[in-house]
Design an enzyme around this catalytic site. Structure first.
Site, mmCIF file in Angstrom:
data_model
loop_
_atom_site.group_PDB
_atom_site.id
_atom_site.type_symbol
_atom_site.label_atom_id
_atom_site.label_comp_id
_atom_site.label_asym_id
_atom_site.label_seq_id
_atom_site.Cartn_x
_atom_site.Cartn_y
_atom_site.Cartn_z
ATOM 1 N N ARG A 2 0.713 -1.102 0.211
ATOM 2 C CA ARG A 2 0.010 -0.202 -0.114
ATOM 3 C C ARG A 2 0.922 1.371 -0.051
ATOM 4 N NH1 ARG A 2 -3.530 -0.545 4.891
ATOM 5 N NH2 ARG A 2 -1.639 -1.531 5.880
ATOM 6 N N ASN A 24 -5.909 -2.744 1.966
ATOM 7 C CA ASN A 24 -6.080 -4.307 1.874
ATOM 8 C C ASN A 24 -7.302 -4.579 2.103
ATOM 9 O OD1 ASN A 24 -3.161 -4.570 2.135
ATOM 10 N ND2 ASN A 24 -3.096 -4.468 4.393
#
Length: 95
Positions: free
Chosen positions: A24, A42
């Site tokens: 990320r 996520n």
């Protein structure tokens, strides 16, 4: 010649070893580098989901990067869905 006034938006889901490898944060860095807006997060199933908005070239560049990901990731698949742009600004990590 590229039309910089065209904006596209894509949602992509990245499968493989993509959680716990700084995917990320690296996606956020790459998105800012190529100049796209959107978000990344996520998902409970172990995948990473993102939406990116910008010029077609910039969004394609981020998707191409996601097919590799950061060095610790092992990407097995990237599924892409094209969406209607929303005018989003900035790129953030969610959840």
């Amino acid at each position: 010649m590229t039309d910089t006034n065209v904006t596209v938006r894509a949602r992509f889901v990245v499968r493989g070893r993509v959680q716990g490898v700084w995917f990320r944060g690296a996606t956020q860095d790459e998105a800012r580098r190529v100049g796209v807006a959107g978000w990344v997060r996520n998902r409970p199933d172990g995948t990473v989901e993102a939406e990116a908005e910008g010029t077609p070239e910039a969004v394609e560049a981020l998707i191409a990067w996601a097919r590799r990901g950061p060095s610790a990731a092992r990407v097995t698949e990237v599924a892409v869905e094209w969406l209607v742009p929303t005018g989003e600004r900035g790129f953030v990590v969610r959840g």
